[in-house]
Design an enzyme around this catalytic site. Structure first.
Site, PDB file in Angstrom:
ATOM      1  N   LYS A  18     -33.867 -19.620  -4.291  1.00 30.10           N
ATOM      2  CA  LYS A  18     -32.464 -19.501  -4.745  1.00 30.10           C
ATOM      3  C   LYS A  18     -32.297 -18.302  -5.684  1.00 30.10           C
ATOM      4  O   LYS A  18     -31.410 -17.470  -5.504  1.00 30.10           O
ATOM      5  CB  LYS A  18     -32.009 -20.799  -5.439  1.00 30.10           C
ATOM      6  CG  LYS A  18     -32.076 -22.030  -4.557  1.00 30.10           C
ATOM      7  CD  LYS A  18     -31.632 -23.280  -5.263  1.00 30.10           C
ATOM      8  CE  LYS A  18     -32.560 -23.773  -6.358  1.00 30.10           C
ATOM      9  NZ  LYS A  18     -33.899 -24.217  -5.893  1.00 30.10           N
ATOM     10  N   ARG A  93     -26.092 -30.234  -9.034  1.00 31.25           N
ATOM     11  CA  ARG A  93     -27.332 -30.882  -8.600  1.00 31.25           C
ATOM     12  C   ARG A  93     -27.153 -32.380  -8.428  1.00 31.25           C
ATOM     13  O   ARG A  93     -28.092 -33.067  -8.002  1.00 31.25           O
ATOM     14  CB  ARG A  93     -28.432 -30.638  -9.648  1.00 31.25           C
ATOM     15  CG  ARG A  93     -29.295 -29.417  -9.339  1.00 31.25           C
ATOM     16  CD  ARG A  93     -30.248 -29.209 -10.488  1.00 31.25           C
ATOM     17  NE  ARG A  93     -31.548 -28.756 -10.057  1.00 31.25           N
ATOM     18  CZ  ARG A  93     -31.941 -27.478 -10.114  1.00 31.25           C
ATOM     19  NH1 ARG A  93     -31.131 -26.552 -10.539  1.00 31.25           N
ATOM     20  NH2 ARG A  93     -33.153 -27.147  -9.753  1.00 31.25           N
ATOM     21  N   ARG A 132     -47.197 -19.463  -8.396  1.00 28.65           N
ATOM     22  CA  ARG A 132     -46.333 -18.552  -9.180  1.00 28.65           C
ATOM     23  C   ARG A 132     -46.886 -18.346 -10.595  1.00 28.65           C
ATOM     24  O   ARG A 132     -47.215 -19.290 -11.296  1.00 28.65           O
ATOM     25  CB  ARG A 132     -44.906 -19.128  -9.283  1.00 28.65           C
ATOM     26  CG  ARG A 132     -44.032 -18.340 -10.259  1.00 28.65           C
ATOM     27  CD  ARG A 132     -42.565 -18.636 -10.128  1.00 28.65           C
ATOM     28  NE  ARG A 132     -42.231 -20.042 -10.256  1.00 28.65           N
ATOM     29  CZ  ARG A 132     -41.026 -20.537  -9.994  1.00 28.65           C
ATOM     30  NH1 ARG A 132     -40.048 -19.741  -9.599  1.00 28.65           N
ATOM     31  NH2 ARG A 132     -40.787 -21.825 -10.124  1.00 28.65           N
ATOM     32  N   ARG A 165     -45.197 -21.398 -15.369  1.00 25.63           N
ATOM     33  CA  ARG A 165     -44.077 -22.213 -15.854  1.00 25.63           C
ATOM     34  C   ARG A 165     -44.574 -23.646 -16.031  1.00 25.63           C
ATOM     35  O   ARG A 165     -45.268 -24.159 -15.149  1.00 25.63           O
ATOM     36  CB  ARG A 165     -42.942 -22.195 -14.814  1.00 25.63           C
ATOM     37  CG  ARG A 165     -41.728 -21.399 -15.250  1.00 25.63           C
ATOM     38  CD  ARG A 165     -40.738 -21.181 -14.142  1.00 25.63           C
ATOM     39  NE  ARG A 165     -40.076 -22.395 -13.666  1.00 25.63           N
ATOM     40  CZ  ARG A 165     -39.041 -22.393 -12.828  1.00 25.63           C
ATOM     41  NH1 ARG A 165     -38.545 -21.254 -12.380  1.00 25.63           N
ATOM     42  NH2 ARG A 165     -38.495 -23.521 -12.422  1.00 25.63           N
ATOM     43  N   ARG A 176     -40.311 -32.592  -9.061  1.00 23.39           N
ATOM     44  CA  ARG A 176     -39.092 -31.790  -8.814  1.00 23.39           C
ATOM     45  C   ARG A 176     -38.657 -31.907  -7.364  1.00 23.39           C
ATOM     46  O   ARG A 176     -37.461 -32.009  -7.071  1.00 23.39           O
ATOM     47  CB  ARG A 176     -39.349 -30.314  -9.171  1.00 23.39           C
ATOM     48  CG  ARG A 176     -39.387 -30.053 -10.671  1.00 23.39           C
ATOM     49  CD  ARG A 176     -40.120 -28.763 -10.997  1.00 23.39           C
ATOM     50  NE  ARG A 176     -39.460 -27.576 -10.495  1.00 23.39           N
ATOM     51  CZ  ARG A 176     -40.101 -26.422 -10.240  1.00 23.39           C
ATOM     52  NH1 ARG A 176     -41.404 -26.326 -10.412  1.00 23.39           N
ATOM     53  NH2 ARG A 176     -39.435 -25.397  -9.804  1.00 23.39           N
TER      54      ARG A 176
HETATM   55  P1  AP5 Z   1     -37.357 -18.747  -6.661  1.00 26.64           P
HETATM   56  O1  AP5 Z   1     -36.448 -17.669  -6.215  1.00 26.64           O
HETATM   57  O2  AP5 Z   1     -37.566 -18.959  -8.119  1.00 26.64           O
HETATM   58  O3  AP5 Z   1     -36.908 -20.120  -5.984  1.00 26.64           O
HETATM   59  P2  AP5 Z   1     -35.933 -21.209  -6.547  1.00 26.64           P
HETATM   60  O4  AP5 Z   1     -35.404 -21.949  -5.372  1.00 26.64           O
HETATM   61  O5  AP5 Z   1     -34.948 -20.597  -7.486  1.00 26.64           O
HETATM   62  O6  AP5 Z   1     -37.041 -22.087  -7.272  1.00 26.64           O
HETATM   63  P3  AP5 Z   1     -37.159 -22.589  -8.759  1.00 26.64           P
HETATM   64  O7  AP5 Z   1     -38.589 -22.953  -8.949  1.00 26.64           O
HETATM   65  O8  AP5 Z   1     -36.587 -21.679  -9.783  1.00 26.64           O
HETATM   66  O9  AP5 Z   1     -36.210 -23.782  -8.562  1.00 26.64           O
HETATM   67  P4  AP5 Z   1     -35.807 -25.085  -9.233  1.00 26.64           P
HETATM   68  O10 AP5 Z   1     -34.615 -25.413  -8.484  1.00 26.64           O
HETATM   69  O11 AP5 Z   1     -36.841 -26.151  -9.303  1.00 26.64           O
HETATM   70  O12 AP5 Z   1     -35.674 -24.637 -10.753  1.00 26.64           O
HETATM   71  P5  AP5 Z   1     -34.472 -24.153 -11.636  1.00 26.64           P
HETATM   72  O13 AP5 Z   1     -34.967 -22.980 -12.360  1.00 26.64           O
HETATM   73  O14 AP5 Z   1     -33.208 -24.050 -10.874  1.00 26.64           O
HETATM   74  O15 AP5 Z   1     -38.744 -18.545  -5.915  1.00 26.64           O
HETATM   75  C1  AP5 Z   1     -39.824 -19.426  -6.173  1.00 26.64           C
HETATM   76  C2  AP5 Z   1     -41.122 -18.623  -5.978  1.00 26.64           C
HETATM   77  O16 AP5 Z   1     -41.222 -18.235  -4.603  1.00 26.64           O
HETATM   78  C3  AP5 Z   1     -41.167 -17.319  -6.793  1.00 26.64           C
HETATM   79  O17 AP5 Z   1     -42.468 -17.089  -7.203  1.00 26.64           O
HETATM   80  C4  AP5 Z   1     -40.707 -16.256  -5.784  1.00 26.64           C
HETATM   81  O18 AP5 Z   1     -41.225 -14.991  -6.069  1.00 26.64           O
HETATM   82  C5  AP5 Z   1     -41.260 -16.814  -4.492  1.00 26.64           C
HETATM   83  N1  AP5 Z   1     -40.477 -16.490  -3.306  1.00 26.64           N
HETATM   84  C6  AP5 Z   1     -39.116 -16.517  -3.182  1.00 26.64           C
HETATM   85  N2  AP5 Z   1     -38.747 -16.185  -1.933  1.00 26.64           N
HETATM   86  C7  AP5 Z   1     -39.894 -15.941  -1.262  1.00 26.64           C
HETATM   87  C8  AP5 Z   1     -40.184 -15.556   0.099  1.00 26.64           C
HETATM   88  N3  AP5 Z   1     -39.199 -15.369   0.987  1.00 26.64           N
HETATM   89  N4  AP5 Z   1     -41.468 -15.409   0.457  1.00 26.64           N
HETATM   90  C9  AP5 Z   1     -42.479 -15.611  -0.444  1.00 26.64           C
HETATM   91  N5  AP5 Z   1     -42.273 -15.984  -1.731  1.00 26.64           N
HETATM   92  C10 AP5 Z   1     -40.997 -16.140  -2.129  1.00 26.64           C
HETATM   93  O19 AP5 Z   1     -34.304 -25.386 -12.623  1.00 26.64           O
HETATM   94  C11 AP5 Z   1     -35.323 -25.747 -13.511  1.00 26.64           C
HETATM   95  C12 AP5 Z   1     -34.977 -27.045 -14.194  1.00 26.64           C
HETATM   96  O20 AP5 Z   1     -33.772 -26.887 -14.968  1.00 26.64           O
HETATM   97  C13 AP5 Z   1     -34.685 -28.250 -13.305  1.00 26.64           C
HETATM   98  O21 AP5 Z   1     -35.859 -28.891 -12.895  1.00 26.64           O
HETATM   99  C14 AP5 Z   1     -33.862 -29.114 -14.253  1.00 26.64           C
HETATM  100  O22 AP5 Z   1     -34.663 -29.759 -15.196  1.00 26.64           O
HETATM  101  C15 AP5 Z   1     -33.010 -28.089 -14.987  1.00 26.64           C
HETATM  102  N6  AP5 Z   1     -31.707 -27.848 -14.349  1.00 26.64           N
HETATM  103  C16 AP5 Z   1     -31.273 -26.679 -13.831  1.00 26.64           C
HETATM  104  N7  AP5 Z   1     -30.034 -26.809 -13.344  1.00 26.64           N
HETATM  105  C17 AP5 Z   1     -29.660 -28.089 -13.563  1.00 26.64           C
HETATM  106  C18 AP5 Z   1     -28.502 -28.834 -13.270  1.00 26.64           C
HETATM  107  N8  AP5 Z   1     -27.453 -28.287 -12.643  1.00 26.64           N
HETATM  108  N9  AP5 Z   1     -28.480 -30.148 -13.621  1.00 26.64           N
HETATM  109  C19 AP5 Z   1     -29.519 -30.698 -14.259  1.00 26.64           C
HETATM  110  N10 AP5 Z   1     -30.660 -30.059 -14.567  1.00 26.64           N
HETATM  111  C20 AP5 Z   1     -30.732 -28.751 -14.227  1.00 26.64           C
END
Ligand code: AP5
Length: 228
Positions: A18, A93, A132, A165, A176
């Site tokens: 994302k 979410r 990562r 992380r 997660r």
């Molecule tokens: P990345 O782009 O970071 O993927 P992502 O889908 O954003 O994954 P996240 O790990 O950031 O997602 P998440 O949804 O668990 O965490 P978030 O930060 O939103 O890519 C992931 C990895 O893959 C990277 O190393 C990247 O380089 C690699 N990659 C990407 N594309 C690739 C490809 N095509 N090929 C190879 N490698 C690739 O949220 C964190 C926490 O915050 C949540 O767990 C929760 O506690 C809280 N939170 C956030 N938003 C809310 C909400 N709305 N409500 C409640 N809690 C919330």
């Protein structure tokens, strides 16, 4: 040149890409983007009251409470100029967050144009997240994979520090993914009746995924080679 104004939600399990895709799309569309996860991590790093409140929640892989997230999003959305679109990475979410978003967007008269459902296998998500590391120090932060020996060498050469992380530890990744399936995936059905949901294969090169999203949203074929 006239630009279309897109109002887009990016869905997908942890690791689907994302945040990675939000960067490509920001470079091509006239949109403001927010990653709620990144915003929360910045609050934690700065030791703000919000950061202190949510630190353990993130470390456990659970969701932050709806009231706080809705308050943050509502304030952010209201500040976006009318001539600009928006891209939400990580919000909503839960069903209550989706309902609150509908209410805010209704009040702002800014209907959603697309909901992107990034699809990725569990094994690929675990591979990406488990490997990562973030290279900190002496220059911009760089996200790398532990299998990428050249990137690791580059990081160490510039005196960087490789950090994982806290929520990328194996047991938290599992949590997660389970939280996504239970709380967030059902939102795809919430939006299905509106004819704005696009299912997008999130495997393959980053540029390929970006081209698939742009093709889906714009209805015009995009080639990934133009994005490399
Ligand atoms: P990345 O782009 O970071 O993927 P992502 O889908 O954003 O994954 P996240 O790990 O950031 O997602 P998440 O949804 O668990 O965490 P978030 O930060 O939103 O890519 C992931 C990895 O893959 C990277 O190393 C990247 O380089 C690699 N990659 C990407 N594309 C690739 C490809 N095509 N090929 C190879 N490698 C690739 O949220 C964190 C926490 O915050 C949540 O767990 C929760 O506690 C809280 N939170 C956030 N938003 C809310 C909400 N709305 N409500 C409640 N809690 C919330």
């Amino acid at each position: 040149m006239e630009h279309s104004i897109y109002h887009v939600l990016l869905f997908g399990p942890p690791g689907a890409g994302k945040s990675t895709q939000a960067e490509y799309l920001m470079a091509h569309w006239n949109v403001a983007a927010i990653s709620t996860g990144k915003l929360l991590r910045e609050q934690i790093a700065s030791g703000t009251p919000i950061g202190l409140r949510v630190r353990d929640v993130l470390a456990r892989g659970e969701l932050v409470d709806d009231a706080l997230m809705i308050e943050i999003l509502s304030a952010w959305l209201k500040d976006i100029p009318r001539g600009k679109g928006f891209l939400l990475d990580g919000f909503p979410r839960t069903i209550p967050q989706a309902q609150a978003l509908d209410k805010i967007l209704n009040e702002l008269a800014r209907p959603l144009s697309a909901v992107i459902d990034l699809r990725l296998s569990v094994s690929e998500a675990v591979h990406r997240l488990g490997g990562r590391r973030i290279c900190y120090g002496n220059g911009p932060d760089e996200i790398i994979h532990i299998n990428d020996e050249a990137a690791i060498a580059r990081c160490l050469e510039r005196g960087g520090l490789l950090v994982q992380r806290p929520d990328d530890l194996p047991n938290v990744i599992v949590k997660r993914l389970a939280v996504y399936e239970a709380e967030t995936e059902p939102l795809i059905n919430y939006y299905r009746g509106r004819d704005i949901v696009h299912h997008v294969d999130a495997s393959g090169e980053r540029e390929q995924v970006a081209a698939r999203i742009m093709t889906a949203v714009e209805g015009v074929e995009h080639s990934h080679t133009a994005l490399v």
